[in-house]
Design a protein around this motif. Structure first.
Motif, PDB file in Angstrom:
ATOM      1  N   PHE A   1      48.643 125.908  29.475  1.00 65.63           N
ATOM      2  CA  PHE A   1      47.424 125.111  29.609  1.00 65.63           C
ATOM      3  C   PHE A   1      46.363 125.871  30.403  1.00 65.63           C
ATOM      4  CE2 PHE A   1      44.918 121.776  31.806  1.00 65.63           C
ATOM      5  CZ  PHE A   1      44.306 121.232  30.695  1.00 65.63           C
ATOM      6  N   VAL A   2      46.772 126.518  31.482  1.00 63.74           N
ATOM      7  CA  VAL A   2      45.833 127.312  32.280  1.00 63.74           C
ATOM      8  C   VAL A   2      45.295 128.487  31.465  1.00 63.74           C
ATOM      9  CG1 VAL A   2      45.646 128.804  34.314  1.00 63.74           C
ATOM     10  CG2 VAL A   2      46.803 126.596  34.484  1.00 63.74           C
ATOM     11  N   LEU A   3      46.157 129.143  30.703  1.00 61.15           N
ATOM     12  CA  LEU A   3      45.709 130.234  29.851  1.00 61.15           C
ATOM     13  C   LEU A   3      44.731 129.719  28.790  1.00 61.15           C
ATOM     14  CD1 LEU A   3      46.015 133.245  29.234  1.00 61.15           C
ATOM     15  CD2 LEU A   3      47.875 132.659  27.692  1.00 61.15           C
ATOM     16  N   PHE A   4      45.001 128.545  28.230  1.00 58.06           N
ATOM     17  CA  PHE A   4      44.095 127.945  27.261  1.00 58.06           C
ATOM     18  C   PHE A   4      42.743 127.610  27.885  1.00 58.06           C
ATOM     19  CE2 PHE A   4      42.288 123.963  25.702  1.00 58.06           C
ATOM     20  CZ  PHE A   4      41.891 124.369  24.441  1.00 58.06           C
ATOM     21  N   LEU A   5      42.748 127.108  29.131  1.00 56.27           N
ATOM     22  CA  LEU A   5      41.484 126.790  29.785  1.00 56.27           C
ATOM     23  C   LEU A   5      40.627 128.038  29.988  1.00 56.27           C
ATOM     24  CD1 LEU A   5      42.433 124.129  32.486  1.00 56.27           C
ATOM     25  CD2 LEU A   5      41.198 123.795  30.348  1.00 56.27           C
TER      26      LEU A   5
END
Length: 69
Positions: free
Chosen positions: A48-52
């Protein structure tokens, strides 16, 4: 011809380089999470952090395109 479109080629190259770096980061993160047997919630948070981060670059590109139009 090349000199006329230099800025567009440069912008496209930068965008492709950023996409390549995010794909490389996703591969490295996947490999690290797989080797260390991280629980599912940890994987979800990391992806999720990588996607953000990727979404921020996409949003920045869309805003630049809208403002330049």
């Amino acid at each position: 011809m090349l000199s006329e479109h230099y800025e567009q080629i440069e912008a496209l190259g930068l965008d492709l380089a950023i996409v390549g770096l995010f794909l490389l980061m996703a591969y490295v993160v996947h490999d690290i999470l797989k080797k260390n047997n991280v629980p599912l919630i940890g994987k979800v948070v990391v992806y999720f952090v990588l996607f953000l981060g990727a979404a921020g670059f996409i949003f920045k590109g869309i805003m630049q395109w809208v403002l330049e139009s």
